[in-house]
Design a protein around this motif. Structure first.
Motif, PDB file in Angstrom:
ATOM      1  N   PHE A  28     -12.727  -7.234   0.712  1.00  0.00           N
ATOM      2  CA  PHE A  28     -12.964  -7.395   2.148  1.00  0.00           C
ATOM      3  C   PHE A  28     -11.777  -6.864   2.941  1.00  0.00           C
ATOM      4  O   PHE A  28     -10.661  -6.816   2.434  1.00  0.00           O
ATOM      5  N   ASP A  29     -12.057  -6.497   4.196  1.00  0.00           N
ATOM      6  CA  ASP A  29     -10.988  -5.985   5.047  1.00  0.00           C
ATOM      7  C   ASP A  29     -10.075  -7.094   5.539  1.00  0.00           C
ATOM      8  O   ASP A  29      -8.951  -6.843   5.947  1.00  0.00           O
ATOM      9  N   GLY A  30     -10.564  -8.314   5.538  1.00  0.00           N
ATOM     10  CA  GLY A  30      -9.752  -9.408   6.055  1.00  0.00           C
ATOM     11  C   GLY A  30     -10.334 -10.744   5.632  1.00  0.00           C
ATOM     12  O   GLY A  30     -11.379 -10.812   4.971  1.00  0.00           O
ATOM     13  N   TYR A  31      -9.675 -11.785   6.044  1.00  0.00           N
ATOM     14  CA  TYR A  31     -10.049 -13.117   5.595  1.00  0.00           C
ATOM     15  C   TYR A  31     -11.273 -13.650   6.340  1.00  0.00           C
ATOM     16  O   TYR A  31     -12.074 -14.392   5.764  1.00  0.00           O
ATOM     17  N   GLU A  32     -11.404 -13.250   7.593  1.00  0.00           N
ATOM     18  CA  GLU A  32     -12.514 -13.760   8.402  1.00  0.00           C
ATOM     19  C   GLU A  32     -13.874 -13.307   7.845  1.00  0.00           C
ATOM     20  O   GLU A  32     -14.767 -14.133   7.628  1.00  0.00           O
ATOM     21  N   PRO A  33     -14.081 -11.997   7.606  1.00  0.00           N
ATOM     22  CA  PRO A  33     -15.360 -11.583   7.000  1.00  0.00           C
ATOM     23  C   PRO A  33     -15.566 -12.172   5.603  1.00  0.00           C
ATOM     24  O   PRO A  33     -16.699 -12.467   5.214  1.00  0.00           O
ATOM     25  N   LEU A  34     -14.477 -12.382   4.877  1.00  0.00           N
ATOM     26  CA  LEU A  34     -14.586 -13.011   3.552  1.00  0.00           C
ATOM     27  C   LEU A  34     -15.116 -14.441   3.685  1.00  0.00           C
ATOM     28  O   LEU A  34     -16.048 -14.843   2.983  1.00  0.00           O
ATOM     29  N   ARG A  35     -14.557 -15.183   4.618  1.00  0.00           N
ATOM     30  CA  ARG A  35     -15.012 -16.566   4.834  1.00  0.00           C
ATOM     31  C   ARG A  35     -16.474 -16.602   5.233  1.00  0.00           C
ATOM     32  O   ARG A  35     -17.240 -17.469   4.797  1.00  0.00           O
ATOM     33  N   GLU A  36     -16.839 -15.675   6.113  1.00  0.00           N
ATOM     34  CA  GLU A  36     -18.221 -15.623   6.574  1.00  0.00           C
ATOM     35  C   GLU A  36     -19.159 -15.376   5.391  1.00  0.00           C
ATOM     36  O   GLU A  36     -20.208 -16.015   5.270  1.00  0.00           O
ATOM     37  N   TYR A  37     -18.752 -14.471   4.529  1.00  0.00           N
ATOM     38  CA  TYR A  37     -19.577 -14.170   3.360  1.00  0.00           C
ATOM     39  C   TYR A  37     -19.676 -15.385   2.437  1.00  0.00           C
ATOM     40  O   TYR A  37     -20.763 -15.718   1.939  1.00  0.00           O
ATOM     41  N   LEU A  38     -18.568 -16.065   2.216  1.00  0.00           N
ATOM     42  CA  LEU A  38     -18.594 -17.261   1.368  1.00  0.00           C
ATOM     43  C   LEU A  38     -19.547 -18.311   1.927  1.00  0.00           C
ATOM     44  O   LEU A  38     -20.272 -18.967   1.180  1.00  0.00           O
ATOM     45  N   ASP A  39     -19.552 -18.451   3.248  1.00  0.00           N
ATOM     46  CA  ASP A  39     -20.462 -19.407   3.874  1.00  0.00           C
ATOM     47  C   ASP A  39     -21.911 -19.020   3.613  1.00  0.00           C
ATOM     48  O   ASP A  39     -22.762 -19.873   3.356  1.00  0.00           O
ATOM     49  N   GLN A  40     -22.182 -17.721   3.695  1.00  0.00           N
ATOM     50  CA  GLN A  40     -23.549 -17.258   3.476  1.00  0.00           C
ATOM     51  C   GLN A  40     -23.969 -17.455   2.018  1.00  0.00           C
ATOM     52  O   GLN A  40     -25.102 -17.856   1.733  1.00  0.00           O
ATOM     53  N   VAL A  41     -23.049 -17.177   1.095  1.00  0.00           N
ATOM     54  CA  VAL A  41     -23.360 -17.398  -0.322  1.00  0.00           C
ATOM     55  C   VAL A  41     -23.567 -18.892  -0.590  1.00  0.00           C
ATOM     56  O   VAL A  41     -24.456 -19.285  -1.357  1.00  0.00           O
ATOM     57  N   ALA A  42     -22.772 -19.716   0.060  1.00  0.00           N
ATOM     58  CA  ALA A  42     -22.923 -21.162  -0.121  1.00  0.00           C
ATOM     59  C   ALA A  42     -24.293 -21.629   0.359  1.00  0.00           C
ATOM     60  O   ALA A  42     -24.940 -22.461  -0.290  1.00  0.00           O
ATOM     61  N   ALA A  43     -24.748 -21.093   1.479  1.00  0.00           N
ATOM     62  CA  ALA A  43     -26.074 -21.453   1.981  1.00  0.00           C
ATOM     63  C   ALA A  43     -27.159 -20.987   1.012  1.00  0.00           C
ATOM     64  O   ALA A  43     -28.135 -21.700   0.764  1.00  0.00           O
ATOM     65  N   LEU A  44     -26.949 -19.801   0.461  1.00  0.00           N
ATOM     66  CA  LEU A  44     -27.894 -19.291  -0.543  1.00  0.00           C
ATOM     67  C   LEU A  44     -27.923 -20.210  -1.769  1.00  0.00           C
ATOM     68  O   LEU A  44     -28.991 -20.489  -2.336  1.00  0.00           O
ATOM     69  N   SER A  45     -26.772 -20.690  -2.172  1.00  0.00           N
ATOM     70  CA  SER A  45     -26.710 -21.613  -3.309  1.00  0.00           C
ATOM     71  C   SER A  45     -27.471 -22.900  -3.019  1.00  0.00           C
ATOM     72  O   SER A  45     -28.185 -23.416  -3.873  1.00  0.00           O
ATOM     73  N   GLU A  46     -27.311 -23.402  -1.818  1.00  0.00           N
ATOM     74  CA  GLU A  46     -28.010 -24.641  -1.482  1.00  0.00           C
ATOM     75  C   GLU A  46     -29.519 -24.425  -1.453  1.00  0.00           C
ATOM     76  O   GLU A  46     -30.286 -25.303  -1.842  1.00  0.00           O
ATOM     77  N   ALA A  47     -29.924 -23.239  -1.024  1.00  0.00           N
ATOM     78  CA  ALA A  47     -31.361 -22.942  -0.954  1.00  0.00           C
ATOM     79  C   ALA A  47     -31.954 -22.735  -2.345  1.00  0.00           C
ATOM     80  O   ALA A  47     -33.080 -23.135  -2.613  1.00  0.00           O
ATOM     81  N   THR A  48     -31.186 -22.113  -3.229  1.00  0.00           N
ATOM     82  CA  THR A  48     -31.716 -21.739  -4.544  1.00  0.00           C
ATOM     83  C   THR A  48     -31.306 -22.707  -5.645  1.00  0.00           C
ATOM     84  O   THR A  48     -31.862 -22.664  -6.742  1.00  0.00           O
ATOM     85  N   GLN A  49     -30.318 -23.560  -5.345  1.00  0.00           N
ATOM     86  CA  GLN A  49     -29.739 -24.444  -6.374  1.00  0.00           C
ATOM     87  C   GLN A  49     -29.158 -23.641  -7.543  1.00  0.00           C
ATOM     88  O   GLN A  49     -29.149 -24.107  -8.688  1.00  0.00           O
ATOM     89  N   ILE A  50     -28.706 -22.440  -7.233  1.00  0.00           N
ATOM     90  CA  ILE A  50     -27.967 -21.632  -8.202  1.00  0.00           C
ATOM     91  C   ILE A  50     -26.541 -21.513  -7.686  1.00  0.00           C
ATOM     92  O   ILE A  50     -26.324 -21.108  -6.537  1.00  0.00           O
ATOM     93  N   PHE A  51     -25.590 -21.910  -8.522  1.00  0.00           N
ATOM     94  CA  PHE A  51     -24.207 -22.010  -8.067  1.00  0.00           C
ATOM     95  C   PHE A  51     -23.323 -21.099  -8.908  1.00  0.00           C
ATOM     96  O   PHE A  51     -22.943 -21.447 -10.026  1.00  0.00           O
ATOM     97  N   PRO A  52     -23.015 -19.909  -8.367  1.00  0.00           N
ATOM     98  CA  PRO A  52     -22.115 -19.036  -9.120  1.00  0.00           C
ATOM     99  C   PRO A  52     -20.718 -19.642  -9.182  1.00  0.00           C
ATOM    100  O   PRO A  52     -20.363 -20.475  -8.354  1.00  0.00           O
ATOM    101  N   ASN A  53     -19.955 -19.242 -10.192  1.00  0.00           N
ATOM    102  CA  ASN A  53     -18.527 -19.506 -10.115  1.00  0.00           C
ATOM    103  C   ASN A  53     -17.930 -18.455  -9.199  1.00  0.00           C
ATOM    104  O   ASN A  53     -18.206 -17.263  -9.354  1.00  0.00           O
ATOM    105  N   LEU A  54     -17.156 -18.891  -8.256  1.00  0.00           N
ATOM    106  CA  LEU A  54     -16.523 -17.973  -7.314  1.00  0.00           C
ATOM    107  C   LEU A  54     -15.025 -18.112  -7.414  1.00  0.00           C
ATOM    108  O   LEU A  54     -14.504 -19.213  -7.531  1.00  0.00           O
TER     109      LEU A  54
END
Lengths: 95, 95
Positions: A28-54
């Protein structure tokens, strides 16, 4: 069993063995877009109940999706998760 | 140079060598409190400009704070970050 991109499941993740898993590293170019992406992946995990190791630092994220123990192939649910996680990235980067 | 808890910097993190770093693993009851804690640590990183390496799954987080390259001791700024990250945890768990 045939897939259009049989080795990768239609996404740029790498399949690795012992233990069987899919992995992808994203820069990522910076921490802010990285955080945003992590939030989106977290929401995906909650929706799918699939939890990657990050794991992540200031400008990178490594995602790992472990196959079920004893599985000989990475299941379609994990491939689907990988594709969805990629799609989130396109959204974050492309708009 | 004396600290009240000289070996740990006044926090439950472990100091490890090669490379010199502080590490802590935290277990959570579920994904929601884990996410909340990650958000708080991210805000702390933005405030302090100290970015630990983090790895997490559904119910655990590993934090690693690397000392500056060539440093013989973990700097006070990292110990301070460790203590602040712990304090966030008390807030999350205790209320």
């Amino acid at each position: 069993m045939a897939r259009s991109t049989a080795d990768t499941g239609g996404h740029p993740w790498r399949e690795r063995a012992r233990p069987l898993r899919l992995e992808r590293r994203i820069e990522f170019d910076g921490y802010e877009p990285l955080r945003e992406y992590l939030d989106q992946v977290a929401a995906l995990s909650e929706a799918t109940q699939i939890f990657p190791n990050l794991s992540f630092g200031r400008t990178y994220v490594n995602l790992t999706l472990f196959a079920e123990e004893g599985a000989e192939q990475v299941g379609e649910a994990l491939h689907a998760f990988a594709r969805q996680a990629d799609a989130l990235l396109d959204t974050a980067e492309g708009s």
